[in-house]
Enzyme design. Structure first.
Site, PDB file in Angstrom:
ATOM      1  N   PRO A   9      66.258  77.175  34.727  1.00 46.26           N
ATOM      2  CA  PRO A   9      65.909  76.376  35.803  1.00 46.26           C
ATOM      3  C   PRO A   9      65.299  75.499  35.319  1.00 46.26           C
ATOM      4  CG  PRO A   9      65.228  78.850  34.683  1.00 46.26           C
ATOM      5  CD  PRO A   9      65.858  78.110  33.581  1.00 46.26           C
ATOM      6  N   ASN A  10      65.278  74.750  37.466  1.00 45.33           N
ATOM      7  CA  ASN A  10      64.333  73.688  37.305  1.00 45.33           C
ATOM      8  C   ASN A  10      64.793  72.246  37.092  1.00 45.33           C
ATOM      9  OD1 ASN A  10      63.189  75.429  39.338  1.00 45.33           O
ATOM     10  ND2 ASN A  10      61.563  76.104  37.730  1.00 45.33           N
ATOM     11  N   ARG A  17      60.518  66.872  40.180  1.00 43.83           N
ATOM     12  CA  ARG A  17      60.098  67.923  39.490  1.00 43.83           C
ATOM     13  C   ARG A  17      58.884  67.459  38.223  1.00 43.83           C
ATOM     14  NH1 ARG A  17      60.786  72.454  34.414  1.00 43.83           N
ATOM     15  NH2 ARG A  17      58.487  72.588  34.815  1.00 43.83           N
ATOM     16  N   TYR A  22      58.572  64.835  33.242  1.00 36.26           N
ATOM     17  CA  TYR A  22      59.980  64.894  32.818  1.00 36.26           C
ATOM     18  C   TYR A  22      61.004  63.878  32.744  1.00 36.26           C
ATOM     19  CZ  TYR A  22      58.702  69.751  32.539  1.00 36.26           C
ATOM     20  OH  TYR A  22      59.125  71.242  32.423  1.00 36.26           O
ATOM     21  N   ASN A  73      68.102  74.471  26.549  1.00 32.21           N
ATOM     22  CA  ASN A  73      67.154  73.787  26.974  1.00 32.21           C
ATOM     23  C   ASN A  73      66.871  74.709  28.091  1.00 32.21           C
ATOM     24  OD1 ASN A  73      65.004  73.508  28.468  1.00 32.21           O
ATOM     25  ND2 ASN A  73      65.355  70.963  28.714  1.00 32.21           N
ATOM     26  N   ALA A  76      61.798  77.534  31.456  1.00 30.46           N
ATOM     27  CA  ALA A  76      60.852  78.391  31.504  1.00 30.46           C
ATOM     28  C   ALA A  76      61.590  79.855  30.485  1.00 30.46           C
ATOM     29  CB  ALA A  76      60.331  79.256  33.057  1.00 30.46           C
ATOM     30  N   GLU A  97      67.923  73.690  19.828  1.00 30.47           N
ATOM     31  CA  GLU A  97      67.063  74.129  21.691  1.00 30.47           C
ATOM     32  C   GLU A  97      65.821  72.836  22.025  1.00 30.47           C
ATOM     33  OE1 GLU A  97      64.403  77.770  22.572  1.00 30.47           O
ATOM     34  OE2 GLU A  97      62.656  76.724  22.008  1.00 30.47           O
ATOM     35  N   HIS A  99      63.761  70.643  24.705  1.00 28.46           N
ATOM     36  CA  HIS A  99      62.422  70.401  25.579  1.00 28.46           C
ATOM     37  C   HIS A  99      62.249  68.905  26.179  1.00 28.46           C
ATOM     38  CE1 HIS A  99      62.168  74.502  25.739  1.00 28.46           C
ATOM     39  NE2 HIS A  99      62.129  74.474  23.561  1.00 28.46           N
ATOM     40  N   ARG A 106      51.077  71.323  25.834  1.00 28.41           N
ATOM     41  CA  ARG A 106      51.230  72.165  26.857  1.00 28.41           C
ATOM     42  C   ARG A 106      50.195  73.188  27.167  1.00 28.41           C
ATOM     43  NH1 ARG A 106      56.967  71.080  30.852  1.00 28.41           N
ATOM     44  NH2 ARG A 106      55.056  70.970  32.236  1.00 28.41           N
TER      45      ARG A 106
END
Length: 146
Positions: A9-10, A17, A22, A73, A76, A97, A99, A106
């Site tokens: 997502p996103n 964003r 990012y 990735n 969320a 994975e 990110h 964060r």
């Protein structure tokens, strides 16, 4: 070698964003960067994105028998999707994975990854380059395992 790269997502909103987190590169920039890099190493990258948990699970299932490895990735879904975790475990392919940001620096809720347990390893906080490092790792790992 064929690597499926799955973005959650996103991630399609890169460049729009939170550019302070990012970066300014767009999702199309990311796709091209990964595809070109893999091709330069004699591999093929299939880059996919979905905002839907079920579709991400379907992507992972489709990787079985069609791809040699996965870069994911989960966005969320990283923090709470046992469905994505179970899918990664069920296909039993080498997976990394990734990110873009350092999830450990964060918000507290972002620091826990339930999906990492279905992966060989995790790369975070290195920006888009993390995807390329995952390609490098998987190319070396899968080739050494043959």
């Amino acid at each position: 070698m064929k690597i499926m790269v799955i973005n959650g997502p996103n991630i399609n909103m890169l460049g729009v964003r939170e550019p302070d987190v990012y970066g300014a590169a767009t999702y199309q920039d990311l796709e091209k960067m990964i595809e070109d890099y893999a091709a330069s190493l004699g591999a093929e990258a299939i880059v996919l994105q979905s905002n839907s948990e079920g579709e991400i699970v379907d992507f992972i299932h489709h990787a079985l028998g069609s791809c040699d490895a996965i870069i994911i990735n989960p966005g969320a879904y990283t923090h709470y999707s046992y469905a994505v975790l179970d899918a990664l475990k069920s296909v039993n392919l080498p997976a990394v994975e990734v990110h873009i940001s350092n999830i450990h620096k964060r918000e507290e809720f972002r620091r826990k990854s339930v999906t990492a347990a279905g992966c060989t390893g995790q790369i975070c906080g290195l920006g888009l380059k993390g995807y390329l490092l995952a390609v490098d790792y998987l190319l070396g790992e899968v080739k050494s395992g043959e």
